[in-house]
Design a protein around this motif. Sequence first.
Motif, PDB file in Angstrom:
ATOM      1  N   ARG A 125       0.824  -1.210   0.000  1.00  0.00           N
ATOM      2  CA  ARG A 125       0.000   0.000   0.000  1.00  0.00           C
ATOM      3  C   ARG A 125       0.862   1.265   0.000  1.00  0.00           C
ATOM      4  O   ARG A 125       0.534   2.252  -0.669  1.00  0.00           O
ATOM      5  CB  ARG A 125      -0.948  -0.002   1.200  1.00  0.00           C
ATOM      6  N   ASP A 126       1.959   1.250   0.743  1.00  0.00           N
ATOM      7  CA  ASP A 126       2.863   2.408   0.759  1.00  0.00           C
ATOM      8  C   ASP A 126       3.484   2.624  -0.624  1.00  0.00           C
ATOM      9  O   ASP A 126       3.612   3.770  -1.088  1.00  0.00           O
ATOM     10  CB  ASP A 126       3.971   2.212   1.795  1.00  0.00           C
ATOM     11  N   GLU A 127       3.854   1.536  -1.273  1.00  0.00           N
ATOM     12  CA  GLU A 127       4.479   1.649  -2.594  1.00  0.00           C
ATOM     13  C   GLU A 127       3.496   2.173  -3.635  1.00  0.00           C
ATOM     14  O   GLU A 127       3.848   3.040  -4.446  1.00  0.00           O
ATOM     15  CB  GLU A 127       5.030   0.292  -3.035  1.00  0.00           C
ATOM     16  N   ILE A 128       2.280   1.642  -3.623  1.00  0.00           N
ATOM     17  CA  ILE A 128       1.321   2.096  -4.626  1.00  0.00           C
ATOM     18  C   ILE A 128       0.896   3.537  -4.354  1.00  0.00           C
ATOM     19  O   ILE A 128       0.632   4.307  -5.285  1.00  0.00           O
ATOM     20  CB  ILE A 128       0.111   1.139  -4.727  1.00  0.00           C
ATOM     21  N   GLU A 129       0.873   3.929  -3.079  1.00  0.00           N
ATOM     22  CA  GLU A 129       0.579   5.332  -2.758  1.00  0.00           C
ATOM     23  C   GLU A 129       1.675   6.250  -3.295  1.00  0.00           C
ATOM     24  O   GLU A 129       1.393   7.333  -3.821  1.00  0.00           O
ATOM     25  CB  GLU A 129       0.444   5.508  -1.256  1.00  0.00           C
ATOM     26  N   ALA A 130       2.933   5.805  -3.201  1.00  0.00           N
ATOM     27  CA  ALA A 130       4.046   6.602  -3.731  1.00  0.00           C
ATOM     28  C   ALA A 130       3.950   6.712  -5.254  1.00  0.00           C
ATOM     29  O   ALA A 130       4.204   7.780  -5.828  1.00  0.00           O
ATOM     30  CB  ALA A 130       5.379   5.980  -3.318  1.00  0.00           C
ATOM     31  N   MET A 131       3.578   5.629  -5.929  1.00  0.00           N
ATOM     32  CA  MET A 131       3.404   5.657  -7.381  1.00  0.00           C
ATOM     33  C   MET A 131       2.271   6.590  -7.765  1.00  0.00           C
ATOM     34  O   MET A 131       2.389   7.389  -8.704  1.00  0.00           O
ATOM     35  CB  MET A 131       3.151   4.241  -7.893  1.00  0.00           C
ATOM     36  N   ASN A 132       1.172   6.507  -7.018  1.00  0.00           N
ATOM     37  CA  ASN A 132       0.029   7.373  -7.266  1.00  0.00           C
ATOM     38  C   ASN A 132       0.407   8.842  -7.101  1.00  0.00           C
ATOM     39  O   ASN A 132       0.067   9.699  -7.937  1.00  0.00           O
ATOM     40  CB  ASN A 132      -1.095   6.992  -6.295  1.00  0.00           C
ATOM     41  N   THR A 133       1.126   9.152  -6.027  1.00  0.00           N
ATOM     42  CA  THR A 133       1.551  10.532  -5.775  1.00  0.00           C
ATOM     43  C   THR A 133       2.435  11.029  -6.900  1.00  0.00           C
ATOM     44  O   THR A 133       2.306  12.178  -7.362  1.00  0.00           O
ATOM     45  CB  THR A 133       2.298  10.622  -4.433  1.00  0.00           C
ATOM     46  N   ARG A 134       3.331  10.180  -7.371  1.00  0.00           N
ATOM     47  CA  ARG A 134       4.235  10.587  -8.444  1.00  0.00           C
ATOM     48  C   ARG A 134       3.467  10.855  -9.733  1.00  0.00           C
ATOM     49  O   ARG A 134       3.730  11.849 -10.438  1.00  0.00           O
ATOM     50  CB  ARG A 134       5.291   9.512  -8.688  1.00  0.00           C
ATOM     51  N   ILE A 135       2.492   9.993 -10.075  1.00  0.00           N
ATOM     52  CA  ILE A 135       1.707  10.213 -11.292  1.00  0.00           C
ATOM     53  C   ILE A 135       0.967  11.546 -11.218  1.00  0.00           C
ATOM     54  O   ILE A 135       0.966  12.333 -12.180  1.00  0.00           O
ATOM     55  CB  ILE A 135       0.711   9.058 -11.517  1.00  0.00           C
ATOM     56  N   ASN A 136       0.351  11.827 -10.069  1.00  0.00           N
ATOM     57  CA  ASN A 136      -0.380  13.089  -9.938  1.00  0.00           C
ATOM     58  C   ASN A 136       0.553  14.292  -9.943  1.00  0.00           C
ATOM     59  O   ASN A 136       0.188  15.373 -10.428  1.00  0.00           O
ATOM     60  CB  ASN A 136      -1.235  13.054  -8.672  1.00  0.00           C
ATOM     61  N   THR A 137       1.771  14.116  -9.431  1.00  0.00           N
ATOM     62  CA  THR A 137       2.769  15.186  -9.494  1.00  0.00           C
ATOM     63  C   THR A 137       3.202  15.430 -10.939  1.00  0.00           C
ATOM     64  O   THR A 137       3.402  16.585 -11.355  1.00  0.00           O
ATOM     65  CB  THR A 137       3.991  14.835  -8.626  1.00  0.00           C
ATOM     66  N   LEU A 138       3.342  14.360 -11.726  1.00  0.00           N
ATOM     67  CA  LEU A 138       3.655  14.517 -13.147  1.00  0.00           C
ATOM     68  C   LEU A 138       2.535  15.271 -13.859  1.00  0.00           C
ATOM     69  O   LEU A 138       2.801  16.143 -14.701  1.00  0.00           O
ATOM     70  CB  LEU A 138       3.850  13.142 -13.796  1.00  0.00           C
ATOM     71  N   ARG A 139       1.296  14.959 -13.518  1.00  0.00           N
ATOM     72  CA  ARG A 139       0.163  15.675 -14.117  1.00  0.00           C
ATOM     73  C   ARG A 139       0.238  17.171 -13.792  1.00  0.00           C
ATOM     74  O   ARG A 139       0.043  18.026 -14.659  1.00  0.00           O
ATOM     75  CB  ARG A 139      -1.160  15.099 -13.605  1.00  0.00           C
ATOM     76  N   GLU A 140       0.502  17.462 -12.522  1.00  0.00           N
ATOM     77  CA  GLU A 140       0.581  18.864 -12.108  1.00  0.00           C
ATOM     78  C   GLU A 140       1.734  19.578 -12.810  1.00  0.00           C
ATOM     79  O   GLU A 140       1.595  20.725 -13.261  1.00  0.00           O
ATOM     80  CB  GLU A 140       0.758  18.942 -10.594  1.00  0.00           C
ATOM     81  N   GLY A 141       2.880  18.891 -12.918  1.00  0.00           N
ATOM     82  CA  GLY A 141       4.041  19.504 -13.553  1.00  0.00           C
ATOM     83  C   GLY A 141       3.823  19.772 -15.027  1.00  0.00           C
ATOM     84  O   GLY A 141       4.197  20.836 -15.540  1.00  0.00           O
ATOM     85  N   LEU A 142       3.216  18.808 -15.736  1.00  0.00           N
ATOM     86  CA  LEU A 142       2.955  19.001 -17.163  1.00  0.00           C
ATOM     87  C   LEU A 142       1.924  20.105 -17.375  1.00  0.00           C
ATOM     88  O   LEU A 142       2.077  20.950 -18.279  1.00  0.00           O
ATOM     89  CB  LEU A 142       2.471  17.689 -17.781  1.00  0.00           C
ATOM     90  N   THR A 143       0.886  20.127 -16.545  1.00  0.00           N
ATOM     91  CA  THR A 143      -0.132  21.173 -16.657  1.00  0.00           C
ATOM     92  C   THR A 143       0.489  22.548 -16.436  1.00  0.00           C
ATOM     93  O   THR A 143       0.200  23.502 -17.184  1.00  0.00           O
ATOM     94  CB  THR A 143      -1.262  20.940 -15.642  1.00  0.00           C
ATOM     95  N   ALA A 144       1.325  22.684 -15.425  1.00  0.00           N
ATOM     96  CA  ALA A 144       1.974  23.969 -15.137  1.00  0.00           C
ATOM     97  C   ALA A 144       2.883  24.387 -16.283  1.00  0.00           C
ATOM     98  O   ALA A 144       2.913  25.574 -16.670  1.00  0.00           O
ATOM     99  CB  ALA A 144       2.769  23.875 -13.839  1.00  0.00           C
ATOM    100  N   ALA A 145       3.628  23.444 -16.856  1.00  0.00           N
ATOM    101  CA  ALA A 145       4.532  23.768 -17.966  1.00  0.00           C
ATOM    102  C   ALA A 145       3.740  24.223 -19.187  1.00  0.00           C
ATOM    103  O   ALA A 145       4.151  25.165 -19.894  1.00  0.00           O
ATOM    104  CB  ALA A 145       5.390  22.552 -18.308  1.00  0.00           C
TER     105      ALA A 145
END
Length: 396
Positions: free
Chosen positions: A305-325
């Motif tokens: 669960r900790d690992e999949i939460e980290a993957m989920n957080t990273r995917i959403n961070t990528l979304r935020e970063g691409l949107t901001a760029a």
Amino acid sequence: MLDLLSPAQQDPILSLSLAYRDDPREHKMDLGIGVYRDSQGQTPIMHAVKAAQQSLAQSQQTKAYVGLAGNENFNQAMVDLLLKGTDAYHRCAAVQTPGASGALRMLADLMNLAKPVTTVWLTDPSYVNHKPVMEAAGLTVKFYPYFNRDTKMVDTDAMLNALSQAGADDVVLLHGCCHNPTGADISLKEWEAITALANRNGFTPFVDIAYQGFGDGVEEDARGLRILADNVEEMLIATSCSKSFGLYRERTGAAIVVGKSAQEAQNAKGRILQLARSTYTMPPDHGAAIVETILTDDALTKQWRDEIEAMNTRINTLREGLTAALRDRTGDGYFDFIQHHRGMFSVLGLTVDQVNQLRDRHGVYAVGDSRINIAGLAERHIDRLADALVDVTRNG
């Protein structure tokens, strides 16, 4: 006999991977095939999976057949993960299958066996394999409006209006979370509305949940499914461990049937086992044994669960970063929908010509419907992807 066969049409996603492999450009970017990649571009084995494999290597005593239903402890673990605490929990039955595609086919064959006149309603657009699997099982396929090409979000009114026409001979297929290909998910309010329609009109809900944990979290991503499970008499579920456990090549999935009673569910399970016997006979064991080991061990479950939460957080961070760029480059919020989508994918609304320009001019490989795999994006490539998208959408 064989000279009567014409060449098969290439799979649009797998053929894209071949073209990417043969591209000599160093800066090329594969955002086509749906696998999770880390910041180094690798699809890692989860630590919980490695630990489970090591445990199995020491404890497993045989490679004998596991039976038509597969690993029954795995089956129960998947039921617990999705349905524990719901009204459906004690009136369901599960069968291990070769991936979620195997579950889709077994459930489609079950529908055809129970009611050959069944029409299966799919989202427009839907996972590329949904239509051919349902039609191969002899079912009629119909599409309902889902994705608004202008807003890049769910077209709620059109969807509910169409589904109000579905009746007792119909099955409505829903994506449990992280809609493939669009990334646009229905809200809990919309799950409730669909549940009410199912009870009023008599259609059977069929939930394909292949990305649990990649949207808002392991528990959060099952909430819509659980609304149905608490309130409908019958439903079908196909679930996958490919993404959630990173077991892509192990082909690990399950078909779950919810009936009006436990006996009805067991009757359906028995029929699925007959269908499996004439198709693949028994599913592969290794992936299911890994998942069973993880989900029946508290420490491994927490680690997973900790690992999949980290993957989920990273995917959403990528979304935020691409949107901001993209916002920085365009000066507007045209691409803001990327941040609101969930899961691995987003459909960008590009034309086929623009998708081809992405590939030819920038080495960015996307599926023809402009689906990109956000989970395949590396942080260091965000700016270059933003530049490429602005170029093909604003500069022609």
